[in-house]
Design a protein around this motif. Sequence first.
Motif, PDB file in Angstrom:
ATOM      1  N   ASP A   1      -3.901   3.383   0.628  1.00 41.12           N
ATOM      2  CA  ASP A   1      -4.623   2.552  -0.332  1.00 41.12           C
ATOM      3  C   ASP A   1      -3.655   1.653  -1.078  1.00 41.12           C
ATOM      4  O   ASP A   1      -2.447   1.927  -1.150  1.00 41.12           O
ATOM      5  N   ARG A   2      -4.219   0.609  -1.679  1.00 45.97           N
ATOM      6  CA  ARG A   2      -3.452  -0.166  -2.639  1.00 45.97           C
ATOM      7  C   ARG A   2      -3.330   0.644  -3.929  1.00 45.97           C
ATOM      8  O   ARG A   2      -4.317   1.257  -4.368  1.00 45.97           O
TER       9      ARG A   2
ATOM     10  N   GLU B   1       0.839  -1.199   0.000  1.00 43.70           N
ATOM     11  CA  GLU B   1       0.000   0.000   0.000  1.00 43.70           C
ATOM     12  C   GLU B   1       0.872   1.245   0.000  1.00 43.70           C
ATOM     13  O   GLU B   1       2.074   1.182   0.242  1.00 43.70           O
TER      14      GLU B   1
END
Length: 221
Positions: free
Chosen positions: A141-142, A122
């Motif tokens: 976030d990814r 991430e």
Amino acid sequence: MLLLAFDTATPAVTAALHDGERVLAESTVVDARRHGELLMPAIDRVLVAADRTLAHVTGVVVGVGPGPYTGLRVGLVTAASFGDVLGVPVHGVCTLDGLAWAAGEAGLDGPFTVATDARRKEVYWARYDGPRRRATEPAVDRPADIADAVRGLPSVGAGAALYPEVFTDRRQGPEDQSAGALAALAAYRLAADEPFEPPLPLYLRRPDARVPAGYKAVLPK
């Protein structure tokens, strides 16, 4: 004015002194596992290099993250301790904002994206309209999940370097934090009477440590 700035939210253990007009001294060592060992020596080095003492410091500037729990808390606890002992204000600055300022000093203007490595595949990231103006709240976030949000935007930071398939327009510039840039941004905000972040950790996710469930009692009832 003499600002003592430091940040431990990225693998860089970085400290600097700023007199309101320029960086007087800066020390940066990249080591993701030794923040607690390296921060105080870095502070000592910049004080010696600038021929100053802690008694000269009028304010402390600290990166508040986002960043991993263990490293980030080293800087914040140190900042709180200095602020209490010296009787000076402690100014929190988002670590991503410091990287954005450094990108501006390197010649990048907005809009652009800053991304650092959040591990677990991430990134910590935010979008900017310019080096001094963040357009979104920091997030974790990814990379694949934010591909549409960052598509076509220039990017800086170690997170962008790790995922070139998402951050397709990575620019040469800062990868980890620079306390000199963090201090310069803080000096600008002080002069402009702009607000700071509270000097509290911006983790964005829960720590890995958990209280074990169903553990056995070791004391007799």
